[in-house]
Design an enzyme around this catalytic site. Structure first.
Site, PDB file in Angstrom:
ATOM      1  N   ASP A 148     -16.323  97.996   9.628  1.00  0.00           N
ATOM      2  CA  ASP A 148     -15.282  98.859   8.775  1.00  0.00           C
ATOM      3  C   ASP A 148     -15.457  99.324   7.551  1.00  0.00           C
ATOM      4  OD1 ASP A 148     -13.174  97.885  11.435  1.00  0.00           O
ATOM      5  OD2 ASP A 148     -14.152  96.214  10.290  1.00  0.00           O
ATOM      6  N   ARG A 151     -17.423 102.490   7.831  1.00  0.00           N
ATOM      7  CA  ARG A 151     -16.651 103.431   7.908  1.00  0.00           C
ATOM      8  C   ARG A 151     -15.929 104.014   6.927  1.00  0.00           C
ATOM      9  NH1 ARG A 151     -14.954 100.759  13.744  1.00  0.00           N
ATOM     10  NH2 ARG A 151     -16.846 101.550  14.853  1.00  0.00           N
TER      11      ARG A 151
HETATM   12  C1  PYR Z   1     -15.121  98.267  19.294  1.00  0.00           C
HETATM   13  C2  PYR Z   1     -15.242  97.855  17.715  1.00  0.00           C
HETATM   14  O1  PYR Z   1     -14.934  96.890  17.473  1.00  0.00           O
HETATM   15  C3  PYR Z   1     -15.505  98.821  16.708  1.00  0.00           C
HETATM   16  O2  PYR Z   1     -16.246  99.731  16.918  1.00  0.00           O
HETATM   17  O3  PYR Z   1     -15.006  98.459  15.311  1.00  0.00           O
END
Ligand code: PYR
Ligand code: NAI
Length: 302
Positions: A148, A151
């Site tokens: 995350d 991202r």
């Molecule tokens: C599937 C998963 O946990 C993700 O891509 O964040």
């Protein structure tokens, strides 16, 4: 290549294979062991990956769960994945059984092994893996919000027109719906993000939603996510094998919150060496406590 760097990957589906592929080209492991309940998957992935391994310095072979228990690093990427619209926590019953089966089959686990959980719901499974394996908390890590955070950095890199690797910002808490961004401590080049001209016009709620919803967008479009986590997990293995002492947000038991969730941690040979206390604003602290509470409710059941 490091002499004692045998890495076992338990769960040879899309995530396990992507991790193996990313890891072998780092040329830091002596051997990658591929383990799965499905012998055809093991054979297929080993045959395919061996052609790539020929161009790297890492060898690859199929192995048993028992052999995996003797590896230096044991990555667990086995289990069911989310369907479109399903939260990660929905997987807990199925993946608890898978994990119990795997850890049972790996006994006796090497006492100095580092276990890296990747399967979802990763924070809860990391908590369970610690309990079932008997390994110290510092040796049982979940990939947590590393993906995350990546991202988020990709998104902020676009907003601020800078390389994402130069964005110092973390997603903390659950790798799931209750995660939060530590905006107040985010910096680029040492300059707080909230001092940039872009700050006022930036829709931070929309960015958080886009980051936490990215997995579901990919799942809707192609059924699963695997390259992102493959690269993040390979980087964590790299950090452990070379004792790099790099800081990444990973899922680990955090004394302050009394649960397993993601905070930035220094990682090396023995796993987590230190957990950092990120300075948070009042509202951010409340959100992180909320995430801890959401996780505690489920973790206490196991
Ligand atoms: C599937 C998963 O946990 C993700 O891509 O964040
Ligand atoms: N932490 C993260 O950021 C991410 C986590 N994931 C999670 O990773 C997990 C795996 O995802 P995929 O590889 O896409 O799924 P997949 O369906 O492609 O592969 C799962 C593999 O696990 C194996 N498996 C099932 N039970 C087993 C057992 N008892 N012992 C050994 N192997 C067993 C299956 O045979 C299969 O090969 C899922 O839980 C998914 O949600 C996926 C992406 C990101």
């Amino acid at each position: 290549m490091v002499a004692h760097s045998r890495v076992a990957i338990v769960g040879a589906g899309a995530v396990g294979a992507s991790l193996a592929y990313a890891l072998m080209f780092k040329n830091i492991c002596s051997e990658i062991l591929i383990v799965d309940i499905n012998p055809d998957i093991v054979r297929a992935q080993v045959l395919d990956l061996a052609d790539a391994a020929c161009i790297s310095h890492t060898s690859i072979r199929g192995a048993t769960a028992e052999e995996a228990g003797q590896a230096d690093i044991i990555v667990i990427s086995a289990g069911a994945k989310q369907k479109e619209g399903e939260p990660r926590t929905k997987l807990i019953e199925r993946n608890y059984r898978v994990l119990k089966n795997i850890i049972g089959g790996m006994q006796p686990i090497r006492p100095d092994a580092v276990m890296l959980m990747v399967a979802n719901p990763v924070d809860i499974l990391t908590h369970i893996a610690r309990k079932l394996s008997g390994l110290p908390a510092s040796q049982v890590i979940g990939s947590g919000t590393y993906l995350d955070t990546t991202r988020l950095r990709v998104h902020l890199g676009e907003v601020f027109d800078v390389n994402p690797q130069s964005v110092n910002a973390f997603v903390l808490g659950e790798h799931g719906d209750s995660q939060m961004v530590a905006w107040d401590s985010a910096t680029i080049g040492g300059q707080p993000l909230n001092s940039f001209p872009e700050w006022e016009s930036m829709d931070r709620n929309a960015i958080e939603k886009s980051v936490s919803g990215k997995a579901m967008e990919i799942i809707r479009l192609k059924g699963a996510t695997f390259y992102g986590i493959g690269a993040c997990a390979a980087d964590l293995v790299h950090t452990i094998v070379l004792n790099k002492k790099s800081v990444h947000p990973v899922s680990v038991f955090v004394e302050k919150y009394g649960v397993t969730l993601s905070m930035p941690a220094k990682i090396g040979w023995e796993g987590v060496q230190h957990v950092y206390d990120v300075p948070l604003g009042k509202e951010e602290e409340e959100r992180l406590v909320g995430s801890a509470e959401a996780l505690r409710e489920i973790q206490e059941l196991y």
